[in-house]
Every structure is written in C-alpha cells, then in structure tokens.
Design a protein around this motif. Structure first.
Motif, PDB file in Angstrom:
ATOM      1  N   SER A 252     -22.794  17.494   2.494  1.00  0.00           N
ATOM      2  CA  SER A 252     -23.877  16.720   1.886  1.00  0.00           C
ATOM      3  C   SER A 252     -23.613  15.219   1.844  1.00  0.00           C
ATOM      4  N   GLY A 253     -22.387  14.813   2.133  1.00  0.00           N
ATOM      5  CA  GLY A 253     -22.036  13.401   2.027  1.00  0.00           C
ATOM      6  C   GLY A 253     -22.427  12.600   3.249  1.00  0.00           C
ATOM      7  N   PRO A 254     -22.143  11.308   3.186  1.00  0.00           N
ATOM      8  CA  PRO A 254     -22.455  10.439   4.324  1.00  0.00           C
ATOM      9  C   PRO A 254     -21.674  10.844   5.574  1.00  0.00           C
ATOM     10  N   GLU A 255     -22.308  10.669   6.706  1.00  0.00           N
ATOM     11  CA  GLU A 255     -21.699  11.037   7.994  1.00  0.00           C
ATOM     12  C   GLU A 255     -20.312  10.423   8.171  1.00  0.00           C
ATOM     13  N   ASP A 256     -20.128   9.166   7.758  1.00  0.00           N
ATOM     14  CA  ASP A 256     -18.851   8.495   7.980  1.00  0.00           C
ATOM     15  C   ASP A 256     -17.736   8.988   7.057  1.00  0.00           C
ATOM     16  N   GLU A 257     -18.041   9.896   6.134  1.00  0.00           N
ATOM     17  CA  GLU A 257     -17.012  10.475   5.264  1.00  0.00           C
ATOM     18  C   GLU A 257     -16.731  11.942   5.583  1.00  0.00           C
ATOM     19  N   ARG A 258     -17.399  12.500   6.544  1.00  0.00           N
ATOM     20  CA  ARG A 258     -17.246  13.933   6.815  1.00  0.00           C
ATOM     21  C   ARG A 258     -15.830  14.306   7.234  1.00  0.00           C
ATOM     22  N   THR A 259     -15.195  13.465   8.026  1.00  0.00           N
ATOM     23  CA  THR A 259     -13.809  13.756   8.438  1.00  0.00           C
ATOM     24  C   THR A 259     -12.891  13.789   7.223  1.00  0.00           C
ATOM     25  N   LEU A 260     -13.109  12.894   6.283  1.00  0.00           N
ATOM     26  CA  LEU A 260     -12.308  12.872   5.054  1.00  0.00           C
ATOM     27  C   LEU A 260     -12.458  14.172   4.286  1.00  0.00           C
ATOM     28  N   TRP A 261     -13.683  14.553   3.957  1.00  0.00           N
ATOM     29  CA  TRP A 261     -13.910  15.749   3.146  1.00  0.00           C
ATOM     30  C   TRP A 261     -13.522  17.023   3.894  1.00  0.00           C
ATOM     31  N   ARG A 262     -13.744  17.059   5.199  1.00  0.00           N
ATOM     32  CA  ARG A 262     -13.325  18.227   5.985  1.00  0.00           C
ATOM     33  C   ARG A 262     -11.806  18.342   5.962  1.00  0.00           C
ATOM     34  N   GLY A 263     -11.109  17.207   6.104  1.00  0.00           N
ATOM     35  CA  GLY A 263      -9.646  17.229   6.037  1.00  0.00           C
ATOM     36  C   GLY A 263      -9.147  17.714   4.694  1.00  0.00           C
ATOM     37  N   LEU A 264      -9.784  17.275   3.611  1.00  0.00           N
ATOM     38  CA  LEU A 264      -9.382  17.733   2.280  1.00  0.00           C
ATOM     39  C   LEU A 264      -9.655  19.228   2.119  1.00  0.00           C
ATOM     40  N   ALA A 265     -10.768  19.708   2.673  1.00  0.00           N
ATOM     41  CA  ALA A 265     -11.058  21.147   2.637  1.00  0.00           C
ATOM     42  C   ALA A 265      -9.986  21.915   3.404  1.00  0.00           C
TER      43      ALA A 265
END
Length: 178
Positions: free
Chosen positions: A83-96
């Motif tokens: 649900s977050g901004p496209e430019d943060e997806r790598t960050l949240w995916r990495g944390l997941a």
C-alpha cells in the motif's frame, strides 16, 4: 467455505473464501504462522490489507517481533509494501523478508531462514544505498542488515535446530537506550 466448482470427473474443491470471494486460508495458526487443524485454538491473525502510516507499521511490527511473532510482523510489513509509495516497496519487502527469515529460523528451517535473512539484508541495504536517508522512519537499516547476516551465519553453524524468535528479534530502530 466456498466451492470452486468442478469439471467432469474431478471432485469439487472446497476453499476458504473472504466476503469478496478471494481465496483465504481460514485455518487457525500457531505463533509462527504454521497452520493448525480446523477447530483448534490458534493465535489471532493479523488483518490483511491494513493501511498504516510508516511509523505505525514500524511500531506494530516491533511489538510483534518482540512477542516472538515474526510471521505476523511480516504481514504488517507486507501491507506497507503493497500500500505504500512505489519508491519504498523495496524497503518494506526487504523488512518482510527479514521477518520471514526469522520465522523460518524459528521453525528450524536452516536453509530457508538463512537465505531469506540474507535476501532481506541485501534489499534494505540496496534501498538505503540509493538514498541519502539511512534511517528511514528511525530504523537502523545498517544494524538490521548486520543482525540478519549474523543470525543467518549462526543458524547455519548451529545445526542443533530452532532459534527463539522473541530472543532473536531485531530492534528496528537500533539498540534499546539504557
């Protein structure tokens, strides 16, 4: 419960479905997200598709990690990733991936745990390297990557089995202040 229908000669498949007809597994789960038999009391699941602020995401995920529930923390990160901004997806995916890596290590899956811990570490480092911001939302990405690689190495060396998810939980914002 719903039915997916059947073709001639094939049995009718029954699947758990949500109110919109999407497949969902309603089986109860344990604290590490493993399915339990129907009718058994399990751990409450994280609701899916919740939109949180980044600060709420970090706070809720940390609470779940501290409680030894990394599988559930992964679901919180996954909501932010989707649900977050496209430019943060790598960050949240990495944390997941870090949370799922800890989940696998706690379940005793040495190979999967180590692989996902390293993959998550690489993702958060990659995200940070592309930006000047090294502590998004107060998170210590370098510390998280170091934690993940260290745990991956220990999991591979210590073939005696599972790790304690609560005891091994990372501090998303770095070490606790004394």
């Amino acid at each position: 419960m719903g039915s997916t229908g059947a073709s001639p000669g094939r049995p009718v498949e029954t699947r758990d479905r949500d109110s919109e007809g999407r497949a969902r597994n309603a089986r109860p789960r344990d604290g590490l997200g493993r399915p339990l038999p129907y009718g058994v009391d399990g751990v409450a699941r994280q609701p899916e598709g919740v939109v949180r602020t980044p600060q709420e995401t970090v706070r809720e995920a940390q609470t779940l990690l501290d409680a030894g529930r990394p599988f559930h923390a992964h679901e919180v990160f996954e909501d932010a990733w989707k649900s977050g901004p496209e430019d943060e997806r790598t960050l949240w995916r990495g944390l997941a991936q870090l949370a799922v890596g800890l989940t696998h290590a706690a379940r005793g899956n040495v190979t999967g745990g180590a692989r996902l811990l390293r993959r998550g570490a690489g993702a958060v480092e990659e995200w940070a390297a592309e930006r000047a911001e090294r502590r998004p939302y107060g998170m210590d990405l370098a510390g998280l990557a170091g934690w993940a690689r260290g745990l991956a190495g220990r999991v591979e060396r210590d073939t005696g089995g599972r790790v304690d998810a609560g005891a091994e939980a990372p501090r998303l914002r770095g070490p606790k202040a004394p």
